[in-house]
Design a protein around this motif. Structure first.
Motif, PDB file in Angstrom:
ATOM      1  N   GLN A 531       0.784  -1.268  -0.051  1.00  8.00           N
ATOM      2  CA  GLN A 531       0.233  -0.057   0.138  1.00  8.00           C
ATOM      3  C   GLN A 531       0.936   1.178  -0.089  1.00  8.00           C
ATOM      4  O   GLN A 531       1.762   1.313   0.634  1.00  8.00           O
ATOM      5  N   TYR A 541      -5.999  -1.830   8.068  1.00  8.30           N
ATOM      6  CA  TYR A 541      -6.022  -3.335   8.244  1.00  8.30           C
ATOM      7  C   TYR A 541      -6.438  -3.560   9.490  1.00  8.30           C
ATOM      8  O   TYR A 541      -7.158  -4.699   9.925  1.00  8.30           O
ATOM      9  N   GLY A 562      -0.883 -10.244  -1.440  1.00  9.25           N
ATOM     10  CA  GLY A 562       0.500  -9.368  -1.504  1.00  9.25           C
ATOM     11  C   GLY A 562       1.606  -9.746  -0.824  1.00  9.25           C
ATOM     12  O   GLY A 562       1.927 -11.095  -0.739  1.00  9.25           O
ATOM     13  N   THR A 565       0.482  -8.605   4.351  1.00  8.09           N
ATOM     14  CA  THR A 565       0.464  -7.505   5.260  1.00  8.09           C
ATOM     15  C   THR A 565      -0.936  -7.801   6.137  1.00  8.09           C
ATOM     16  O   THR A 565      -0.794  -7.765   7.259  1.00  8.09           O
ATOM     17  N   ILE A 580      -3.521 -15.885  -0.331  1.00  7.51           N
ATOM     18  CA  ILE A 580      -3.459 -16.404  -1.757  1.00  7.51           C
ATOM     19  C   ILE A 580      -2.956 -15.158  -2.593  1.00  7.51           C
ATOM     20  O   ILE A 580      -3.719 -14.120  -2.515  1.00  7.51           O
ATOM     21  N   GLU A 581      -1.860 -15.482  -3.527  1.00  7.97           N
ATOM     22  CA  GLU A 581      -1.506 -14.137  -4.156  1.00  7.97           C
ATOM     23  C   GLU A 581      -0.682 -14.923  -5.533  1.00  7.97           C
ATOM     24  O   GLU A 581      -0.236 -15.824  -5.355  1.00  7.97           O
ATOM     25  N   MET A 582      -0.937 -14.118  -6.590  1.00  9.79           N
ATOM     26  CA  MET A 582      -0.353 -14.464  -7.725  1.00  9.79           C
ATOM     27  C   MET A 582       1.031 -14.182  -8.107  1.00  9.79           C
ATOM     28  O   MET A 582       1.574 -14.686  -9.039  1.00  9.79           O
ATOM     29  N   ASN A 583       1.606 -13.187  -7.643  1.00 11.87           N
ATOM     30  CA  ASN A 583       2.881 -12.382  -7.584  1.00 11.87           C
ATOM     31  C   ASN A 583       3.812 -13.432  -6.943  1.00 11.87           C
ATOM     32  O   ASN A 583       3.884 -13.281  -5.878  1.00 11.87           O
ATOM     33  N   GLU A 610      -8.618 -17.413  -8.411  1.00 11.95           N
ATOM     34  CA  GLU A 610      -9.804 -18.121  -9.291  1.00 11.95           C
ATOM     35  C   GLU A 610      -9.262 -19.358  -9.479  1.00 11.95           C
ATOM     36  O   GLU A 610     -10.215 -20.482  -9.553  1.00 11.95           O
ATOM     37  N   PRO A 681      -8.520  -7.065  -3.682  1.00  3.09           N
ATOM     38  CA  PRO A 681      -8.280  -7.404  -4.913  1.00  3.09           C
ATOM     39  C   PRO A 681      -7.798  -5.988  -5.735  1.00  3.09           C
ATOM     40  O   PRO A 681      -7.997  -5.067  -5.151  1.00  3.09           O
ATOM     41  N   PRO A 682      -7.115  -6.148  -6.746  1.00  2.00           N
ATOM     42  CA  PRO A 682      -6.709  -5.131  -7.334  1.00  2.00           C
ATOM     43  C   PRO A 682      -8.057  -4.354  -8.211  1.00  2.00           C
ATOM     44  O   PRO A 682      -9.270  -4.850  -7.943  1.00  2.00           O
TER      45      PRO A 682
HETATM   46  C1  LIG Z   1      -4.585  -4.447  -3.926  1.00  2.62           C
HETATM   47  S1  LIG Z   1      -3.451  -5.547  -3.758  1.00  2.62           S
HETATM   48  C2  LIG Z   1      -3.495  -5.880  -1.931  1.00  2.62           C
HETATM   49  C3  LIG Z   1      -2.175  -6.551  -1.527  1.00  2.62           C
HETATM   50  C4  LIG Z   1      -2.352  -6.792  -0.224  1.00  2.62           C
HETATM   51  N1  LIG Z   1      -3.556  -7.105   0.567  1.00  2.62           N
HETATM   52  C5  LIG Z   1      -1.840  -5.359   0.657  1.00  2.62           C
HETATM   53  O1  LIG Z   1      -2.860  -4.752   1.224  1.00  2.62           O
HETATM   54  O2  LIG Z   1      -0.719  -5.022   0.458  1.00  2.62           O
HETATM   55  C6  LIG Z   1      -3.817  -6.768  -4.755  1.00  2.62           C
HETATM   56  C7  LIG Z   1      -2.720  -7.857  -4.878  1.00  2.62           C
HETATM   57  O3  LIG Z   1      -3.609  -8.900  -5.646  1.00  2.62           O
HETATM   58  C8  LIG Z   1      -2.694  -9.481  -6.509  1.00  2.62           C
HETATM   59  N2  LIG Z   1      -3.374  -9.904  -7.409  1.00  2.62           N
HETATM   60  C9  LIG Z   1      -4.185  -9.739  -8.617  1.00  2.62           C
HETATM   61  N3  LIG Z   1      -4.768 -10.417  -9.361  1.00  2.62           N
HETATM   62  C10 LIG Z   1      -4.835 -11.590  -8.442  1.00  2.62           C
HETATM   63  C11 LIG Z   1      -5.432 -12.978  -8.643  1.00  2.62           C
HETATM   64  N4  LIG Z   1      -6.094 -13.011  -9.796  1.00  2.62           N
HETATM   65  N5  LIG Z   1      -5.374 -14.029  -7.756  1.00  2.62           N
HETATM   66  C12 LIG Z   1      -4.361 -13.429  -6.665  1.00  2.62           C
HETATM   67  N6  LIG Z   1      -3.904 -12.421  -6.586  1.00  2.62           N
HETATM   68  C13 LIG Z   1      -4.103 -11.492  -7.478  1.00  2.62           C
HETATM   69  C14 LIG Z   1      -1.813  -8.455  -6.692  1.00  2.62           C
HETATM   70  O4  LIG Z   1      -0.472  -9.146  -7.073  1.00  2.62           O
HETATM   71  C15 LIG Z   1      -1.525  -7.581  -5.560  1.00  2.62           C
HETATM   72  O5  LIG Z   1      -0.794  -8.311  -4.799  1.00  2.62           O
END
Ligand SMILES: C[S@@+](CC[C@H](N)C(=O)[O-])C[C@H]1O[C@@H](n2cnc3c(N)ncnc32)[C@H](O)[C@@H]1O
Length: 785
Positions: A531, A541, A562, A565, A580-583, A610, A681-682
């Protein structure tokens, strides 16, 4: 606790109406039980408020009260439905269109014919305004020798007074389509260029006469139902005659990046809170529309009338502890200013609309002084560099972007004046495109770059921290690079009395910095999400944790986690966290963060949500609801961690899922009584498969949705909160998404496909301002069932 102001303080037209002006008979007026449309709902609300405001008037002894300006300004719903009304001629509402009067604010009852007409023309004006194009500020060289009719030979020097932009061209056209169109129209020209994806094309004429003819033919011409506009290309040598440069009139970086900066912070908060309130009303309207025929409206929709149409109570807005200089990450573009000066700063608009002008981040209050200083060091370096800056139009060049990421000290909350004192570490990431470049030359440039940053940091007062310098090599058209884009760590020379030694200040083998939230230390790699406003994120949070129903027998899913956090800051309040995180870099950061903070009850899964959400829910929640579930023992968690690889990618989870479906045997995973998901989510929101998995798993009762894009939160909440259709999928036969379909309409379509399941209901919402001075605001909603 958090500092928040109540949504009840929102100004409303009714609240501003002096009570003495409202007639006494209002209190006995009928109120629609179920509004027929969104707008009726609004009218109903107003009536109710009027009712409340007029209680005192009932007690008035004045036999001839002054007629209220609101008298007969709304249609009587009883009269409309039944053709009569028990109040007869004394009814304060209009019996039919003829009796209807205009409201004091010169508007008409939105359900009346005149109201609908006014709304239509208002929409038409809005659409027109949306079509309105701002200034084209194209500051890059855009033509080359292949762009002329016949092509070749003419070189790249153009008289920009003979150049024009064509605005509102079909975005899918390319140069050849534009040239064919010009030929068909009989327009003569020297050069023509159009890039796919842009609505702007560029034309250069041979002489003044050609230009005059061309403009006459093209201005206002209809192409694909849009009217062409001709605009000036902003010349780079605009001021060559000493004339006052019109750049002074153009948008500044401050206006482009921080459009609310001229409002007081209190007014910004009010504006954001009001806009989140609109989102909550939108959810109610859409849930009503999406409710299947024959099913009664959900209780929360019916109750929304008690709270002004909101789908749940908006508790208020949480302020950002820092209002200025709060951003811990800034991405500075390279390019040319409207005066043609090589600049490192912010783009003034959208490339697809023909804006490439870049201006220095002067007076952008959300940016730290440190970040601005690094941008200016980079700019001075580029002025001397032998390699060119990136040209977006031609997709070529070398230097593309500078990212400045700051890590803060633990426990330091600096005030606005001294925001930079929180910064302990700095990571600089320079994006380049090394395609078609000479390796040796690039190596020399990188060495010079590192020297420039090190010297600049040292020479600043006070000296700036510089922890990591990394180069990202990216060939794509836009500066948004994929997370696996190659990175190269550059050594930062140690400067000792002006002598630069060939040695790095740090023996870093990894590019990362650290930040602190709730006394936890977070290690962040260059492309992982974090963030941008650390101290406001801490509040966000905590709120999510307070709203989620947490306890030692809780399993918490941190969806889109992410660097971990949310899950890590709440880990001590739950039995187990699954992130769960894709990066991939963010996931390894999350694992490292758990370790460095001594947290052992978190597990992170690198996958698209997903692909794994449904399997994970099945895997961890396979006991029947009646069965007593127990939190995991240390033993269980050890087993859990040792089998980490077992489900650490989507393929394996799918295998597990297959296994589960064929063999009903009990999972060995620790089981929990309470299951909570916090999703963050993003901007595009959750994938439909994630929504479906969350909605259809009966054991998931509590969901906290955090969103940086309230529009998509609303869309996802429509799917989560609308009653199921009897026969799913039937209604969608032959349905294809229309390109102009809004997110809410699409969500209503998707809701029809949702398998039979108990819908969630919105319980409460909060706005959290992570982005002072900008239009953006986080929204948090608690949903349960
Ligand atoms: C808004 S950020 C929130 C991250 C974390 N919750 C934070 O506050 O630091 C959204 C996160 O979702 C991840 N992301 C995007 N699409 C995703 C997907 N389809 N599945 C899992 N993670 C995803 C991004 O890489 C990013 O880290």
């Amino acid at each position: 606790m958090t500092s928040s102001s109540s949504v009840d303080e929102l100004p409303s037209a009714a609240a501003e109406t002096p009570t003495s002006q409202i007639p006494s008979d209002i209190t006995s007026a009928p109120v629609d039980p179920i509004p027929a449309s969104d707008d009726v709902e609004a009218v109903g609300e107003k009536r109710k408020r009027e009712d409340e405001n007029t209680t005192n008037n009932l007690e008035s002894s004045d036999p001839n009260p002054t007629p209220s300006p609101w008298f007969k300004t709304s249609l009587c719903s009883y009269f409309r439905r039944q053709g009569s009304c028990s109040h007869g001629a004394t009814c304060k509402y209009a019996h039919g269109e003829k009796e209807l009067r205009q409201k004091p604010d010169n508007t008409w009852d939105p359900t009346s014919e005149r109201g609908k007409k006014a709304k239509m023309s208002e929409n038409a004006v809005k659409e027109e305004e949306e079509e309105e194009v701002g200034d084209v500020m194209f500051t890059e060289e855009m033509m080359d020798e292949n762009d002329g009719e016949g092509g070749g030979g003419e070189g790249v020097v153009h008289d920009l007074s003979l150049s024009k932009c064509l605005v509102h061209l079909p975005t899918k056209w390319q140069s050849d389509d534009l040239k064919t169109f010009l030929r068909e129209q009989g327009v003569e020209y020297k050069f023509a260029k159009k890039r796919r994806g842009m609505m702007v094309g560029f034309l250069t004429f041979e002489n003044a006469e050609q230009l005059k003819n061309g403009v006459e033919i093209l201005e206002g011409k209809n192409v694909n139902n849009k009217s062409l506009k001709i605009a000036d290309v902003l010349p780079r040598t605009f001021d060559k005659n000493g004339a006052k440069n019109p750049a002074a009139k153009l948008k500044s970086a401050r206006e482009a990046v921080t459009p609310l900066a001229d409002l007081s912070y209190a007014d910004q908060l009010e504006q954001k809170k009001a806009s989140i309130a609109q989102m909550l009303k939108k959810l109610t309207r859409n849930a009503r529309k999406a409710c299947p025929n024959g099913k009664s409206l959900p209780e929360w929709v019916l109750q929304s009338r008690e709270i002004g149409g909101l789908s749940c109570k908006l508790e208020g807005i949480i302020e950002s502890p820092l209002v200025n200089g709060y951003r811990n990450k800034c991405e500075f573009s390279t390019g040319y200013s409207v005066e043609g000066k090589l600049t490192v700063g912010f783009m003034l608009g959208n490339f697809s609309a023909g804006v490439t002008a870049v201006e220095e981040a002067v007076n952008c209050p959300n940016i730290s002084k440190l970040a601005c200083r690094y941008a200016s060091i980079f700019q001075s370096f580029l002025e001397k560099s032998r390699l060119p800056v990136w040209n977006r139009f031609k997709s070529c060049g070398f230097w593309r972007q500078l990212t400045v990421r700051e890590g803060s000290k633990p426990g330091v909350v600096s005030n606005d004046e001294d925001a930079d004192s929180r910064i302990a570490e700095v990571l600089l990431m320079v994006q380049v495109c090394t395609k078609d470049t000479d390796e040796a030359e690039v190596a020399t440039e990188f060495e010079e770059l590192a020297k420039a940053f090190a010297e600049g940091a040292k020479a600043s007062s006070p000296p700036l921290p510089l922890t990591v310098l990394v180069v990202q090599d990216h060939v794509g058209i836009s500066n948004v690079a994929p997370p696996d884009c190659p990175l190269r760590l550059l050594p930062i020379p140690v400067s000792d009395n002006g002598t630069h030694q060939d040695q790095s200040t740090n023996v870093l083998t990894e590019a990362r910095i650290h930040d602190h939230i709730n006394n936890l230390r977070f290690s962040i790699s260059p492309t992982a999400f974090f963030q941008v406003n650390t101290c406001a994120a801490e509040k966000l949070y905590s709120l999510a944790g307070d709203w989620a129903d947490l306890g030692p027998d809780t399993l918490l899913f941190d969806v889109c986690c992410g660097t971990g956090t949310i899950g890590l800051t709440l880990a001590h309040r739950v039995g187990m966290v699954i992130g769960i995180e894709m990066n991939a870099s963010a996931v390894s950061d999350a694992e490292r963060n758990a370790k460095i903070n001594g947290i052992s009850n978190c597990k992170f899964i690198c996958s698209k949500a997903e692909d794994v959400m449904s399997s994970l829910l099945t895997e961890y929640l396979d006991v029947s609801e009646t069965e007593e579930a127990k939190p995991p023992s240390d033993d269980d968690l050890d087993k859990q961690n040792s089998s980490a690889e077992e489900i650490s990618n989507s393929e394996d989870v799918q295998k597990t899922e297959q296994k589960n479906s064929s063999e009903p045997e009990r999972s060995t995973k620790p089981q929990f009584k309470n299951v909570v998901a916090i999703v963050d989510p993003p901007r595009p929101g959750l994938h439909p498969d994630v929504i479906k998995a969350l909605r259809t798993h009966p054991r998931l009762k509590t969901l906290v949705y955090i969103s940086c894009n309230p529009e998509t939160l609303v869309a996802n909440a429509i799917e989560l909160c609308t009653p199921s259709f009897e026969k799913t999928g039937q209604e969608n036969k032959g349905y294809r998404r229309q390109s102009r379909m809004g997110t809410a309409a699409l969500a209503r379509h998707r809701a029809k496909k949702m398998p039979a399941s108990e819908p969630f209901k919105p319980v409460k919402a909060m706005a959290v301002d992570l982005f002072p001075h900008t239009d953006h605001c986080e929204m948090v909603m608690l949903l349960n069932r």
